[in-house]
Write an enzyme that holds these catalytic residues in place. Structure first.
Site, short mmCIF file in Angstrom:
data_model
loop_
_atom_site.label_atom_id
_atom_site.label_comp_id
_atom_site.label_asym_id
_atom_site.label_seq_id
_atom_site.Cartn_x
_atom_site.Cartn_y
_atom_site.Cartn_z
N PHE A 237 0.82 -1.22 0.00
CA PHE A 237 0.00 0.00 0.00
C PHE A 237 0.85 1.26 0.00
CE2 PHE A 237 -2.15 -3.22 2.78
CZ PHE A 237 -2.98 -3.73 1.79
N ALA A 503 2.10 3.89 -7.64
CA ALA A 503 1.59 4.91 -8.57
C ALA A 503 0.87 4.29 -9.76
CB ALA A 503 2.71 5.83 -9.03
N ARG A 620 -8.79 -1.30 -21.12
CA ARG A 620 -9.10 -2.73 -21.24
C ARG A 620 -8.88 -3.42 -19.90
NH1 ARG A 620 -6.43 -6.71 -25.84
NH2 ARG A 620 -8.03 -8.36 -25.75
N ASN A 623 -8.09 -8.72 -16.44
CA ASN A 623 -8.67 -9.82 -15.67
C ASN A 623 -9.80 -9.26 -14.81
OD1 ASN A 623 -9.25 -11.81 -13.68
ND2 ASN A 623 -7.19 -12.65 -13.84
N LYS A 625 -11.65 -10.59 -12.67
CA LYS A 625 -11.68 -11.11 -11.29
C LYS A 625 -10.72 -10.33 -10.40
CE LYS A 625 -11.77 -15.56 -8.89
NZ LYS A 625 -11.67 -17.03 -9.07
N THR A 626 -9.48 -10.16 -10.85
CA THR A 626 -8.53 -9.41 -10.03
C THR A 626 -8.88 -7.93 -10.00
OG1 THR A 626 -7.01 -9.24 -11.91
CG2 THR A 626 -6.66 -11.06 -10.38
N GLN A 630 -9.62 -5.57 -6.75
CA GLN A 630 -9.02 -4.27 -6.50
C GLN A 630 -10.06 -3.25 -6.05
OE1 GLN A 630 -5.81 -4.36 -5.99
NE2 GLN A 630 -5.12 -3.00 -7.59
N GLY A 694 -3.09 1.68 -15.92
CA GLY A 694 -2.96 1.40 -14.50
C GLY A 694 -4.27 1.70 -13.79
N GLU A 697 -4.96 2.13 -7.88
CA GLU A 697 -5.24 3.13 -6.86
C GLU A 697 -6.54 3.89 -7.09
OE1 GLU A 697 -1.16 4.75 -5.23
OE2 GLU A 697 -1.06 4.49 -7.38
#
Length: 732
Positions: A237, A503, A620, A623, A625-626, A630, A694, A697
């Protein structure tokens, strides 16, 4: 043919290792002859060590050494080539800069022996009165030096004074966020071992390369002599994103005692050794036309920094970038205090975004306008700070889809108007946004083995977010292999250089490197197939050949195909490819919209978050699921920031009063409602990582303001100082 790997809800490839205990974390490292270190920490926040009695500790059973600033080897403070930002190494001089600063290190044969001996070390101090309150020292605020991580201390576009003067409606607001801590499940741990002049350090870190470079600088060693390893991380984190002093100190004492040394920080240690989210104060003035078009935003952010570093980790990036507004000024001010260094904490832009999104809610009420409509009218297709178009920006669709899923049209806008038999109900919303990329890129290498399977390596980290899995998916898609045919390896500084896992840079930087190296490897494989007279693809234009399911095939006649393993068997040796880090990955923004419902008992001020809807545009989705995981984790972070989390510091002694999970209140399962998650899932054409940006966050922004806005809608009370606790409701 099977479905592509990218876009599938794949379970974590390392999941079995984690749930069975096969995954080895830093503290699990087994090294022959390992000894144990314990830190002795200062009990004052400002002053000097005038003496330190180590006699009893040195004579204690099992003790191999007690190291203070008087006998510690002199070490070089790493420079700007790393993200080592403290500006000093403890246990190098007698100056005390904050309470909890290490003043001695005890090394013994067992952990119990080291702990006991540490209690026998008796420092003496010349103490001074510390300054630890941001509010009490606002008159000491100053403009820090510019830094690429935080942007300019003062940013201006247009004429803010004229924009405010021309506004039909103006709102002036003030908000604050408290000092907060990361509280990763795994406290930072490290094991340092020397073999002659070669050093190996196993450490829980978000940047194996940065730790390696800081060790190289501290000991004057070349890169080939320093190896840093971290295959698994129990949460970071941001608290493990810098090159902290402890690995350097542990390596130094290991060299002195001529034995490997292990240090595992206690939970209390992490409250002073791993950084924190700085306390912030925000002042905003916002102007708009009667129809809701923003004319000006003036945002001043003041935050705490340490005596040794002034980097501003919280920044008002969302204010500068997201909304179409011709006149904007952001000012970042620092106040030096006798506290540990602040640090990245998941979503550094969260505090600035909270203040902005709360103020926009106030503006919506002043305009008698729906908060969603206000944001729709100020949507921008361009990065307002740079003027460059976003690669893609589907924020308007996030608003509309989120409002529809939440049932926003049924909201009565009058504060206190919605209730049930148990109390008041409030609905609030806000924009989620965070930058990603904008840093030098990552490198990677690839081996396609003789059996047709592949291994890709990069010195990145998996901080628990799914990097192992999504990089495997990207590699499999580009190479045309099934998931089981690709291994992705990370967490070792011996691998190609990568970026710190912070970041929201991992997917745009490491993903881009995996695409590049896999593309080159696939093209080499295709070249072998079309050059082989015995291949069914012999003589074809390579552009006509594609890869899928472990086969190369003719796109015009798919029955003409050959397996990867057959091509490699005939070739008789592996294909090896490596790509250097890209010079720079452009800054992009991922965005979303949160909608929240709260229930408030007006008699006692108890707040219950009942439901959350979040819709996001990360480009895009590699995944689902992940990515959904998040969002759930980020939403829980926001619940803590908004309602429970606040590190308490003694105003006279500068000590953290809540250095444990019994005093620092994190959300538990009973605090977390149903969280509905949706994604726009459209590739960003500007992203070389298969259209993905990304994202990690983004979900930790926006919901704090949505909760605060919902509390106001329920009660008519605007709580300006986080966290929103019952007494702040009832006192109003």
């Amino acid at each position: 043919m099977s479905a592509p790997a990218v876009g599938r809800a794949v379970s974590r490839v390392e999941g079995v290792a984690k749930v069975t205990g096969a995954a080895r974390y830093a503290a699990d490292t087994e090294v022959t002859g390992v000894t144990h270190a314990v830190l002795v920490k200062s009990t004052i926040a400002r002053g000097r060590v005038t003496g330190i009695d180590t006699a009893k500790a040195t004579a204690a059973q099992g003790v191999l050494g007690v190291f203070t600033h008087q006998n510690m080897p002199r070490l070089t403070v790493p420079g700007p080539q790393t993200t080592f930002l403290k500006g000093f190494l403890p246990v190098q001089d007698g100056e005390i800069r904050y309470s909890g600063q290490p003043v001695a290190i005890v090394v013994a044969g067992t952990l119990e022996q080291a702990r006991y001996a540490a209690t026998l070390v008796k420092p003496a101090y010349d103490a001074e009165t510390p300054q630890v309150s941001l509010v009490a020292n606002l008159d000491l605020a100053y403009l820090p030096e510019p830094h690429p991580m935080s942007g300019p201390p003062v940013y201006t576009r247009g004429d803010v004074a004229a924009g405010l003067e021309s506004a039909d409606v103006k709102v002036t607001a003030a908000y604050s966020t408290p000092l907060q801590h990361h509280n990763a499940m795994e406290p930072t741990a490290m094991v340092a071992a020397w073999d002659g002049d070669r050093l190996t350090v196993h450490v829980s870190t978000q940047g194996v390369g940065d730790v390696q470079r800081s060790l190289m600088a501290a000991f004057g060693l070349p890169g080939e002599s320093v190896r840093v390893v971290c295959p698994y991380l129990g949460g970071g984190f941001g608290g493990k994103a810098l090159s902290w002093p402890e690995p350097i100190l542990v390596a130094a004492v290991a060299r002195q005692v001529r034995r490997p040394v292990k240090l595992v920080l206690t939970r209390a240690d992490t409250y002073t050794a791993s950084g924190h989210r700085a306390e912030t104060r925000h002042g905003l003035q916002v102007g708009a036309t009667r129809d809701g078009r923003l004319t000006a935003i003036d945002h001043t952010l003041t935050q705490q920094v340490s005596r040794t570093d002034e980097l501003m980790f919280n920044n008002p990036g969302q204010t500068r970038v997201i909304y179409a507004c011709p006149n904007v000024r952001t000012t970042q001010r620092a106040v030096r205090l006798d506290l540990p260094i602040a640090n990245f904490t998941r979503s550094p832009e969260a505090s600035g975004g909270h203040a902005l999104e709360s103020t926009l809610d106030e503006l919506a009420y002043a305009l008698n306008m729906d908060p969603v409509e206000l944001r729709l009218r100020n949507w921008s297709a361009t990065d307002q700070e740079t003027g460059h178009p976003h690669g893609s920006n589907h924020l308007r669709e996030c608003y509309r889809r989120g409002a529809q899923r939440f049932g926003w049209a049924r909201r009565d806008p009058r504060p206190g108007s919605m209730r049930d038999r148990e109390g008041l109900i409030g609905w609030g919303m806000a924009t989620a946004a965070h930058a990603s990329g904008g840093v030098p890129g990552a490198g990677a290498d690839l081996v396609i083995k003789e059996d047709g399977t592949a291994r890709i390596r990069s010195a990145t980290q998996d901080v628990g977010t799914g990097t192992y899995t999504v990089m495997t998916q990207i590699g499999a898609d580009v190479l045309g292999l099934p998931l089981r045919g690709v291994e992705f390896a990370l967490g070792d500084s011996a691998f190609p250089r990568s970026v710190v896992a912070a970041a929201s840079t991992t997917v745009p930087s490491v993903g881009e490197a995996v695409v590049r190296v896999a593309t080159q490897g696939r093209d080499r494989l295709i070249a072998l197939a079309v050059a082989d007279p015995k291949s069914p693809l012999h003589g074809l234009d390579p552009k006509r050949v594609a890869a899928r399911d472990g086969h190369l095939f003719d796109t015009e006649r798919p029955s003409r195909r050959i397996a990867h393993r057959e091509v490699m068997r005939r070739h008789g040796k592996p294909i090896e490819v490596a790509v250097a880090p890209a010079a720079f990955t452009p800054r992009r923004f991922s965005v979303g919209a949160y909608f929240a419902e709260v229930h408030v008992d007006p008699g006692i001020g108890r707040i219950r978050l009942r439901r959350v809807v979040g819709v996001f545009d990360p480009g895009r989705v590699i995944n689902p699921k992940t990515a959904r995981s998040q969002v759930i984790g980020g939403a829980i972070w926001c619940i803590g920031i908004a309602l429970t989390e606040h590190t308490l510091v003694d105003p006279y002694l500068g000590r953290v009063l809540t250095p444990n999970l019994s005093g620092y209140l994190l959300p538990v399962n009973a605090d977390v409602p149903d969280i509905e998650v949706d994604f726009i899932d459209r590739p960003d054409p500007s992203s070389p990582a298969l259209g993905a940006r990304g994202f990690g966050e983004v979900p930790s922004t926006g919901l704090t303001a949505a909760i605060g806005n919902a509390v106001y809608h329920a009660t008519g009370v605007r709580v300006r100082d986080l966290p929103i606790t019952p007494e702040k409701i009832t006192k109003s």
